[in-house]
Design a protein around this motif. Sequence first.
Motif, short mmCIF file in Angstrom:
data_model
loop_
_atom_site.label_atom_id
_atom_site.label_comp_id
_atom_site.label_asym_id
_atom_site.label_seq_id
_atom_site.Cartn_x
_atom_site.Cartn_y
_atom_site.Cartn_z
N ASP A 47 -11.60 0.61 12.15
CA ASP A 47 -12.71 0.49 13.09
C ASP A 47 -12.29 -0.20 14.37
OD1 ASP A 47 -14.39 1.74 11.32
OD2 ASP A 47 -15.19 -0.11 10.47
N SER A 48 -11.28 -1.07 14.26
CA SER A 48 -10.81 -1.77 15.46
C SER A 48 -9.80 -0.95 16.26
CB SER A 48 -10.16 -3.11 15.05
OG SER A 48 -8.99 -2.88 14.28
N GLY A 49 -9.41 0.21 15.72
CA GLY A 49 -8.49 1.09 16.44
C GLY A 49 -7.04 0.94 16.06
N SER A 50 -6.72 0.09 15.09
CA SER A 50 -5.33 -0.08 14.68
C SER A 50 -4.97 0.92 13.59
CB SER A 50 -5.08 -1.50 14.18
OG SER A 50 -5.94 -1.80 13.10
N ALA A 51 -3.68 1.24 13.49
CA ALA A 51 -3.21 2.25 12.56
C ALA A 51 -3.09 1.69 11.15
CB ALA A 51 -1.87 2.79 13.03
N MET A 52 -3.50 2.49 10.18
CA MET A 52 -3.38 2.12 8.78
C MET A 52 -2.09 2.72 8.22
SD MET A 52 -6.30 0.47 8.18
CE MET A 52 -6.71 0.54 6.44
N THR A 53 -1.48 2.00 7.30
CA THR A 53 -0.29 2.46 6.58
C THR A 53 -0.54 2.32 5.08
OG1 THR A 53 1.20 1.79 8.36
CG2 THR A 53 2.17 2.07 6.18
N THR A 54 -0.07 3.28 4.31
CA THR A 54 -0.15 3.17 2.86
C THR A 54 1.24 3.17 2.27
OG1 THR A 54 -2.28 4.35 2.79
CG2 THR A 54 -1.04 4.18 0.73
N SER A 55 1.58 2.10 1.57
CA SER A 55 2.88 2.03 0.90
C SER A 55 2.71 2.44 -0.56
CB SER A 55 3.47 0.62 0.98
OG SER A 55 2.68 -0.29 0.24
N ILE A 56 3.73 3.11 -1.09
CA ILE A 56 3.71 3.61 -2.46
C ILE A 56 4.93 3.07 -3.21
CG2 ILE A 56 3.77 5.66 -3.94
CD1 ILE A 56 1.24 5.57 -2.35
N GLU A 233 2.07 1.28 -7.83
CA GLU A 233 1.21 0.41 -7.02
C GLU A 233 1.21 0.93 -5.59
OE1 GLU A 233 1.13 -4.23 -7.00
OE2 GLU A 233 2.54 -3.61 -5.44
N ALA A 234 0.06 0.84 -4.95
CA ALA A 234 -0.05 1.20 -3.54
C ALA A 234 -0.69 0.05 -2.78
CB ALA A 234 -0.88 2.47 -3.37
N ASN A 235 -0.39 -0.02 -1.50
CA ASN A 235 -1.02 -1.00 -0.63
C ASN A 235 -1.44 -0.31 0.66
OD1 ASN A 235 -0.71 -4.00 -1.68
ND2 ASN A 235 1.15 -2.89 -2.27
N ILE A 236 -2.71 -0.42 0.99
CA ILE A 236 -3.23 0.11 2.25
C ILE A 236 -3.25 -1.05 3.23
CG2 ILE A 236 -5.19 1.19 3.38
CD1 ILE A 236 -5.90 2.41 0.65
N ILE A 237 -2.47 -0.92 4.29
CA ILE A 237 -2.17 -2.06 5.16
C ILE A 237 -2.64 -1.79 6.58
CG2 ILE A 237 -0.33 -3.57 6.02
CD1 ILE A 237 1.35 -2.49 3.60
N TYR A 245 -5.09 -3.91 1.23
CA TYR A 245 -5.83 -3.55 0.03
C TYR A 245 -4.84 -3.08 -1.02
CZ TYR A 245 -9.72 -3.33 3.38
OH TYR A 245 -10.64 -3.61 4.36
N GLY A 246 -4.72 -3.81 -2.12
CA GLY A 246 -3.84 -3.41 -3.20
C GLY A 246 -4.53 -2.44 -4.15
N VAL A 247 -3.82 -1.38 -4.53
CA VAL A 247 -4.38 -0.35 -5.41
C VAL A 247 -3.38 -0.07 -6.52
CG1 VAL A 247 -5.29 1.99 -5.59
CG2 VAL A 247 -5.58 0.70 -3.45
#
Length: 289
Positions: A47-56, A233-237, A245-247
């Motif tokens: 929402d703030s305009g920054s890019a999300m990354t998902t690590s696997i 494990e995944a992390n949405i950063i 967010y840890g998943v």
Amino acid sequence: MKKTKLATALALAVGVGAWQGAQAVNLNPDGSGDALYFPYYTVRTSDSGSAMTTSIVIVNTTNQTKEVKVRFREGKNSWEVLDFDVYLSPQDIWTGALTMSPNGGGMLSTADTSCTVPAIPQGGVEFIPSEFSNLSSSVYFPDGAGEGLDRTTEGYVEILEMGVINDTSDAATGTNASLSSGQQFTPATWAKHNSAGMPNNCQALVNAWTDGNWSTIGNVSGVSEPTGGLMGEANIIDVADAVNYGVNAVAIDHTFQGTGTANHVPLGTDEPNLASAATTSNVFTPGGI
């Protein structure tokens, strides 16, 4: 229109009412299994305009060498946007990161040295909407949910064990035979990391599929049935907003028990999938199990 395969997978594990001690298909609360599902990935902007990354992260907790299918599916209708095979030596870990591509879709990058087929380029590989869009294919199946790369920016990840890989006394064929005169087919040794942290011979594993021992349909030299022991494990950063967010992966165990080597199939198909999963389970009833 395709049914959402993540929902199908979880329904399979929960709906059978499996009893874990009976070696039947079950959701494993310990997080280990032969099928893992990461329920969500995203590379969209926050929402703030920054890019999300998902690590696997995928972990082989066993003392066996594993061949594992890694498949990314977009979130609207579960179309595949990328898949590859990764070879995990005993106690091996594979890591990757999903980011927004320069073209506005999802992409995968990795600095991991575990062998993958096909190889993942150093600069990463972009997700391809080939099944639902004409952007990359003349044969596609529009489903009314959009055909742009934006559809690849969120979805889920499917991890399926293809089998245990073992060394054999079989003669290496095709380009594998050029490794050395009289070379035996030893894929477990080739996948194992050496003292420099690199697989002993990743190219030999690639060659096995192109014109070597695994290039013939039904050739399962050195392959045995999946045994599980995978964790993830995944992390949405969101770095700019200091959010993580840890998943944990949903782990389904004994998914392919009794299926033999059915999961050992070449790239270019939608297999392996849950259609080849075991269907026998023990359930609780008023009269017992």
